[in-house]
Design a protein around this motif. Sequence first.
Motif, PDB file in Angstrom:
ATOM      1  N   SER A 119     -28.357  16.276   6.696  1.00  0.00           N
ATOM      2  CA  SER A 119     -29.328  15.332   6.137  1.00  0.00           C
ATOM      3  C   SER A 119     -30.539  15.190   7.050  1.00  0.00           C
ATOM      4  O   SER A 119     -31.675  15.171   6.585  1.00  0.00           O
ATOM      5  CB  SER A 119     -28.685  13.959   5.928  1.00  0.00           C
ATOM      6  OG  SER A 119     -27.646  14.043   5.003  1.00  0.00           O
ATOM      7  N   ILE A 123     -34.294  16.111   5.996  1.00  0.00           N
ATOM      8  CA  ILE A 123     -35.384  15.128   6.103  1.00  0.00           C
ATOM      9  C   ILE A 123     -36.525  15.702   6.943  1.00  0.00           C
ATOM     10  O   ILE A 123     -37.691  15.619   6.563  1.00  0.00           O
ATOM     11  CB  ILE A 123     -34.856  13.799   6.694  1.00  0.00           C
ATOM     12  CG1 ILE A 123     -33.964  13.099   5.670  1.00  0.00           C
ATOM     13  CG2 ILE A 123     -36.013  12.901   7.125  1.00  0.00           C
ATOM     14  CD1 ILE A 123     -33.188  11.928   6.224  1.00  0.00           C
ATOM     15  N   LEU A 127     -40.254  16.294   5.148  1.00  0.00           N
ATOM     16  CA  LEU A 127     -41.364  15.411   5.492  1.00  0.00           C
ATOM     17  C   LEU A 127     -42.522  16.236   6.054  1.00  0.00           C
ATOM     18  O   LEU A 127     -42.354  16.962   7.030  1.00  0.00           O
ATOM     19  CB  LEU A 127     -40.936  14.347   6.491  1.00  0.00           C
ATOM     20  CG  LEU A 127     -40.021  13.259   5.930  1.00  0.00           C
ATOM     21  CD1 LEU A 127     -39.602  12.322   7.055  1.00  0.00           C
ATOM     22  CD2 LEU A 127     -40.705  12.491   4.828  1.00  0.00           C
TER      23      LEU A 127
END
Length: 131
Positions: A119, A123, A127
Amino acid sequence: MDNNTPQLRPPANASDHLANERTFLAWIRTSIALMGFGFVVVKFSLFVKQISLALGEKAVLASKGFSSAIGVVLVAIGAILAVLAYLQYRRTEQQLLQKTYQPGNLLSFSLTLGMVLISGLLIWYLLPGLH
């Protein structure tokens, strides 16, 4: 009773063994889901690369190059999870037969740690401006 008579254990509770098997199958389903998700991530990466080539080198959809690696890691985690699930199933089965059941946390901890790491990677990857 004399000392030469073997001690017989009461038969194992069938519902405990069936619950162990259901838990094993749930872990296997989770493993399959992770491997399937990893496969989709890799194939989506290939799809994005093909779209980028079709639209030209300056396409907005150009791949960052990490999704293939992330997908392969997800497939590997799924495979490792299947092995750990089987080992946990056999360990629990033996403990149930011997009436010495002790809950284990290795499988749950391993999956949780793996998913938190993946995760975090996802992320970081999704981003903009972080890499």
